[in-house]
Design a protein around this motif. Structure first.
Motif, PDB file in Angstrom:
ATOM      1  N   GLU A  85       0.840  -1.190   0.000  1.00 30.27           N
ATOM      2  CA  GLU A  85       0.000   0.000   0.000  1.00 30.27           C
ATOM      3  C   GLU A  85       0.878   1.243   0.000  1.00 30.27           C
ATOM      4  OE1 GLU A  85      -3.641   0.190   2.314  1.00 30.27           O
ATOM      5  OE2 GLU A  85      -3.384  -1.931   2.832  1.00 30.27           O
ATOM      6  N   LEU A  86       0.247   2.397  -0.176  1.00 32.37           N
ATOM      7  CA  LEU A  86       0.952   3.636  -0.471  1.00 32.37           C
ATOM      8  C   LEU A  86       2.139   3.926   0.439  1.00 32.37           C
ATOM      9  CD1 LEU A  86       1.204   6.389  -1.960  1.00 32.37           C
ATOM     10  CD2 LEU A  86      -0.400   7.299  -0.264  1.00 32.37           C
ATOM     11  N   GLU A 229      -5.380  10.184  -1.042  1.00 34.19           N
ATOM     12  CA  GLU A 229      -5.137   8.993  -1.848  1.00 34.19           C
ATOM     13  C   GLU A 229      -5.450   7.720  -1.073  1.00 34.19           C
ATOM     14  OE1 GLU A 229      -1.438   6.902  -4.341  1.00 34.19           O
ATOM     15  OE2 GLU A 229      -1.171   8.864  -3.378  1.00 34.19           O
ATOM     16  N   ASN A 230      -5.108   7.707   0.197  1.00 29.65           N
ATOM     17  CA  ASN A 230      -5.097   6.474   0.979  1.00 29.65           C
ATOM     18  C   ASN A 230      -5.607   6.785   2.387  1.00 29.65           C
ATOM     19  OD1 ASN A 230      -3.222   5.176   3.175  1.00 29.65           O
ATOM     20  ND2 ASN A 230      -3.247   3.672   1.519  1.00 29.65           N
ATOM     21  N   ASN A 293      -4.530   3.701  -8.163  1.00 29.84           N
ATOM     22  CA  ASN A 293      -5.412   3.484  -7.019  1.00 29.84           C
ATOM     23  C   ASN A 293      -5.756   2.009  -6.850  1.00 29.84           C
ATOM     24  OD1 ASN A 293      -7.259   6.583  -7.620  1.00 29.84           O
ATOM     25  ND2 ASN A 293      -5.339   6.238  -6.567  1.00 29.84           N
ATOM     26  N   SER A 298      -5.714   1.623  -2.958  1.00 24.22           N
ATOM     27  CA  SER A 298      -6.153   2.879  -2.351  1.00 24.22           C
ATOM     28  C   SER A 298      -7.662   3.045  -2.358  1.00 24.22           C
ATOM     29  CB  SER A 298      -5.494   4.057  -3.077  1.00 24.22           C
ATOM     30  OG  SER A 298      -4.096   4.021  -2.911  1.00 24.22           O
TER      31      SER A 298
END
Length: 426
Positions: A85-86, A229-230, A293, A298
């Motif tokens: 993840e981000l 975004e997240n 995404n 995300s």
């Protein structure tokens, strides 16, 4: 004639006048007059009879594509680290890679690959992140200038919450480096312009954001950054900015949402109703990055809601969160992810249509650059010539159907011509 920018393309022409519809003209004539579109015609108007005509046969002609969000230094590791993840992805993949651009030899090797790919792609306008390094960012601008693509390139600002090896000394040093970079590059290029680039709120102190907000206003500069975004990132911003009403408000306090459409915020997956109203009031552009995404888990931005509310929306490839630079891919992904949101999350939001996705990748994002992304009279002449003859099919297809197939099936090998502001790129 005006330096070769008076000419006509003949072929099967597709373009948008608005988000809902697609204009198609079979074997029409697209007139370029001094680098701008004079319109699309079924016959050549008398005043343009002396213009040279390039007959594209049965090929399609569409506006150039617009990428509102791409990271040049991340192109080197696209397709890697997609299980993260981000925030973990930034620390594991992104920051170690971006630190390498302090070495100009490495930067040259990597940025030449990036620039070559962008030149071959369907993109004629792009907003590009560099790194914190002045020299490498100027090198990137030099290389993008040579491609003929019209782009905005940003030296990244970040003075907190990143590794020592990729963090500016403090806000004052970041501002000084930014000013030096602007002095060297602001008037250097024909095709490339600088854009202020605070990475995102977590990596920029209030002091730095305040300085960049002043700089934006004093120099009337555009801005690009990331927003919502997240979910972990959003929670982090709440902790870092307890006095702000929202993530969007944290930018707005420093004037970095702009005042009349000068700012691009990438992602905007989890905006509240209040944030949407603020974004609309400021004219801020949203760069929708569906492939990124998805890859970084995300979420799916509510693009249908944004369009219904009249927000400015375009598409971004977001390499290397996104796995490639194709805005055709971004169009297809925007449709597909909107279907998942409709089916799994909110059945009140109908999926995007081909017409809407095509608009987002052309005129929707293009308007950030001015009158860009359409063939209506007065628009800057950005165009692609598309050869879909190798995408074989047994049945007759309308021009709209051919364009839809091209969005889903093509790659840069099917792009045989490209123009930016009336100048031939290839």
């Amino acid at each position: 004639m005006t330096d070769g920018r008076d000419f006509i393309l003949k072929g099967n022409i597709c373009y948008s006048k608005d988000v809902k519809s697609l204009e198609t003209v079979e074997q029409g004539f697209l007139v370029c007059r001094d680098g701008k579109s004079a319109g699309v015609f079924e016959e050549i108007p008398e005043q343009y009879k002396d213009y040279p005509v390039k007959d594209c046969g049965n090929m399609m002609i569409i506006p150039g594509l617009v990428d509102l969000h791409i990271h040049a230094p991340q192109f080197a590791f696209r397709g890697l680290g997609m299980d993260l993840e981000l925030l973990d992805w930034l620390n594991t993949n992104t920051f170690p890679e971006e630190a390498k651009y302090k070495d100009l030899e490495y930067a040259k090797k990597a940025y030449e690959i990036f620039a070559e790919a962008m030149k071959k792609s369907g993109t004629t306008r792009a907003c590009i992140f560099g790194t914190i390094h002045n020299q490498a960012t100027e090198l990137l601008m030099d290389l993008m200038e040579e491609t003929g693509i019209k782009s905005m390139v940003g030296k990244v600002n970040m003075d907190r919450n990143s590794p020592d090896y990729l963090r500016e000394q403090d806000a004052q040093q970041s501002e000084q480096d930014t000013l030096q970079w602007l002095e060297r590059t602001s008037a250097k290029y024909k095709n490339v312009k600088p854009i202020l680039t605070p990475r995102f709120i977590p990596s920029c102190t209030d002091d730095l954001m305040e300085r960049l907000g002043r700089l934006r206003k004093e120099r009337e500069l555009p801005v690009q950054s990331h927003l919502s975004e997240n979910q972990g990132e959003i929670q982090w911003v709440k902790e870092l900015c307890p006095d702000s009403q929202s993530y969007s408000d944290a930018y707005d306090k420093f004037g970095l949402l702009g005042e009349a459409g000068e700012t691009i915020m990438a992602h905007c997956v989890y905006l509240t109703e209040e944030e949407m109203e603020l974004i609309k009031a400021r004219g801020t552009y949203i760069a929708h990055c569906p492939n990124s995404n998805t890859n970084l888990s995300s979420g799916v931005a509510p693009i249908r809601t944004f369009l219904e509310k009249g927000l400015n929306v375009g598409l971004g490839s977001d390499v290397a969160g996104g796995s490639g630079e194709s805005i055709f891919r971004a169009m297809a992904d925007s449709i597909q992810t909107s279907k998942l949101r409709w089916r799994l999350q909110d059945d009140s939001l109908k999926p995007l249509t081909v017409e809407e996705a095509f608009y987002l990748g052309t005129a929707g994002g293009g308007s950030f650059f001015g009158k860009v992304g359409s063939f209506e009279e007065g628009y800057e002449f950005d165009a692609l010539i598309l050869d879909d003859s190798s995408l074989r099919h047994p049945q007759p297809l309308t021009l709209r159907e051919r364009l839809e197939r091209f969005i889903y099936l093509s790659d840069d090998r099917h792009i045989t011509g490209k123009y930016a502001e009336g100048v031939k790129v290839f």
